[in-house]
Design an enzyme around this catalytic site. Structure first.
Site, PDB file in Angstrom:
ATOM      1  N   THR A  93       0.954  -1.350  -0.064  1.00  0.00           N
ATOM      2  CA  THR A  93       0.061   0.034   0.212  1.00  0.00           C
ATOM      3  C   THR A  93       0.760   1.168  -0.011  1.00  0.00           C
ATOM      4  O   THR A  93       0.634   2.387  -0.928  1.00  0.00           O
ATOM      5  CB  THR A  93      -0.943  -0.117   1.206  1.00  0.00           C
ATOM      6  OG1 THR A  93      -1.838  -1.115   1.094  1.00  0.00           O
ATOM      7  CG2 THR A  93      -1.655   1.237   1.511  1.00  0.00           C
ATOM      8  N   THR A 115       5.287  11.343   7.422  1.00  0.00           N
ATOM      9  CA  THR A 115       5.703  10.890   8.968  1.00  0.00           C
ATOM     10  C   THR A 115       6.894  11.373   9.326  1.00  0.00           C
ATOM     11  O   THR A 115       7.896  11.375   8.523  1.00  0.00           O
ATOM     12  CB  THR A 115       5.301   9.730   9.485  1.00  0.00           C
ATOM     13  OG1 THR A 115       5.913   9.462  10.723  1.00  0.00           O
ATOM     14  CG2 THR A 115       6.087   8.662   8.317  1.00  0.00           C
ATOM     15  N   ASP A 116       7.074  12.091  10.610  1.00  0.00           N
ATOM     16  CA  ASP A 116       8.467  12.473  11.045  1.00  0.00           C
ATOM     17  C   ASP A 116       9.339  11.057  11.251  1.00  0.00           C
ATOM     18  O   ASP A 116      10.555  11.203  11.547  1.00  0.00           O
ATOM     19  CB  ASP A 116       8.303  12.979  12.318  1.00  0.00           C
ATOM     20  CG  ASP A 116       7.928  12.422  13.544  1.00  0.00           C
ATOM     21  OD1 ASP A 116       7.093  11.305  13.415  1.00  0.00           O
ATOM     22  OD2 ASP A 116       7.588  13.063  14.687  1.00  0.00           O
ATOM     23  N   LYS A 149       7.148   4.657   4.153  1.00  0.00           N
ATOM     24  CA  LYS A 149       6.809   5.923   4.044  1.00  0.00           C
ATOM     25  C   LYS A 149       8.130   6.704   3.454  1.00  0.00           C
ATOM     26  O   LYS A 149       7.625   7.593   2.481  1.00  0.00           O
ATOM     27  CB  LYS A 149       6.398   6.416   5.460  1.00  0.00           C
ATOM     28  CG  LYS A 149       5.214   5.911   6.012  1.00  0.00           C
ATOM     29  CD  LYS A 149       3.776   6.158   5.117  1.00  0.00           C
ATOM     30  CE  LYS A 149       3.557   7.606   4.991  1.00  0.00           C
ATOM     31  NZ  LYS A 149       2.111   7.575   4.517  1.00  0.00           N
TER      32      LYS A 149
END
Ligand code: NAD
Ligand code: TYD
Length: 360
Positions: free
Chosen positions: A104, A138-139, A168
């Protein structure tokens, strides 16, 4: 093709942040939203039940990895922007079974970018310059900080440590490449840990609220001193709107809540709030339920966000202090017993049993 319409396409809009975003977006702009969501265990159409019958909202159940579906939705609705939330999002699940994260988060983002680029390339000039693809990240792509390290900025080198963070990071790199190679108008946001209404109770804050309410053990990983920055979900939604409206294409923006807290302090605050809002005479304080359990493998020690770029360029800053945001969140869970029952399915119970039996 002509100029796009006023609508936007949101992916993953039945999840925690996506559903908050859609509710805030329609309230703030009144503009229509098409929500493409596969409705995995984390997707819950009931989060958006207040929009039932509202012509400005449409849910399409489908997979971002399906190029024909994505391409046909873009041709049919001609959105002026895509806001891409859809992802597998839980670090512990990425350690238990990483494959879905690659599918995904990496393949799905690639399919979206590719279909969106084709759509964008066929818009007229005004449509092309107005179009935006906002990639929500995201961080965690930046890795882990030591106690005294400076917070993550947009130029911090990527050093993802979990399969989730790595997937990510890969998607961020693809988004970057689409801008660099084709001038495709991408914006990327990297935010800290969100909290607030509609968060699935596998993540720290809602899990601890529900366990505290029900008198169950509160499983703190490791020594409880890992630090996260906490961002109230509605502040995240207003930041995304600011980036969409005023962000410079090709840029990344870090979004944070100015609220670094150690996990043990977050859990203790939740216990105190539940004691206050649901007092139980004659029973010990909920903090007695805190139980230290086996640590997460590769557990990042500290995340912190330097959000000065978005403050300077887009004049955005978080409105919510952590203490008031946490109080609102605890109240929301106390007031939404039916929502909680509806998300705690058999699959949820299996996950909780698997994750916490192995740790105890
Ligand atoms: P979530 O897990 O609550 O929701 C994800 C949504 O995506 C669900 O509705 C799910 O059904 C949908 N989805 C999953 N796979 C899909 C697919 N193949 N096709 C279409 N839809 C699919 O996640 P969230 O917490 O709302 O996070 C949203 C985004 O924000 C993610 O990209 C995540 O990486 C990022 N993010 C989250 C946080 C956080 O604290 N929650 C922090 C930083 C970044
Ligand atoms: P989580 O909500 O899973 O977010 P992330 O891992 O993306 O930061 O976890 C937040 C922090 O809380 C993280 O340091 C792990 C810790 N944690 C616990 O101590 N116990 C738990 O049961 C969970 C779910 C998380």
């Amino acid at each position: 093709m002509s100029s796009p319409r006023d609508s936007i396409l949101v992916t993953g809009g039945a999840g925690f942040i996506g559903s908050n975003f859609i509710l805030c977006w329609i309230e703030a702009t009144g503009a229509p939203v098409i929500n493409l969501d596969l409705l995995t265990y984390a997707g819950n159409p009931a989060n958006l039940s207040s929009l039932d019958g509202d012509a400005r909202y449409q849910l399409v159940r489908g997979d971002i990895c399906d190029p024909e579906l994505v391409g046909s939705l873009l041709r049919e609705h001609q959105p002026r922007a895509i806001v891409h939330f859809a992802a597998e999002s839980h670090v512990d699940r990425s350690i238990a079974s990483p494959e879905a994260f690659i599918r995904t988060n990496v393949q799905g983002t690639f399919v979206l970018l590719e279909q969106a680029r084709t759509y964008w390339s066929q818009l007229d000039q005004a449509g092309q310059s107005a179009f935006r693809f906002l990639h929500v990240s995201t961080d965690e792509v930046y890795g882990s900080l030591g106690k005294d390290d400076p917070a993550f900025s947009e130029t911090t080198a990527y050093a993802p440590n979990s399969p989730y963070a790595a997937s990510k990071a890969a998607s961020d790199h693809l988004a970057r490449a689409y801008f660099h190679t084709w001038g495709f108008p991408v914006l990327t946001t990297n935010c800290s840990n969100n909290y607030g209404p509609f968060q699935f109770p596998e993540k720290l804050i809602p899990l601890m609220i529900l366990n505290a309410l029900e008198g169950k053990p509160l499983p703190v990983y490791g020594d409880g001193k890992n630090v996260r920055d906490w961002l109230f979900v509605e502040d995240h939604c207003s930041a995304i709107r600011a980036v969409l409206e005023r962000g410079r294409v090709g840029e990344t923006y870090n979004i944070g809540g100015n609220s670094e807290r150690a996990n043990i302090d977050v859990v203790t605050s939740i216990c105190d709030l539940v004691d206050e809002l649901r007092p139980q005479s004659g029973t010990p304080p909920r903090s007695n339920l805190i139980t230290y359990v086996a640590d997460r493998p590769g557990h990042d020690r500290r995340y912190a966000i330097d959000a000065s770029k978005i403050a300077r360029e887009l004049e955005w800053k978080p409105a919510q202090q952590f203490e008031s945001g946490l109080r609102r969140t605890v109240r929301w869970y106390l007031d939404h017993a039916a929502w909680i029952d509806s998300v705690r399915t058999g699959a949820y119970r299996e996950w909780i049993a698997k994750n916490y039996t192995e740790r105890s």
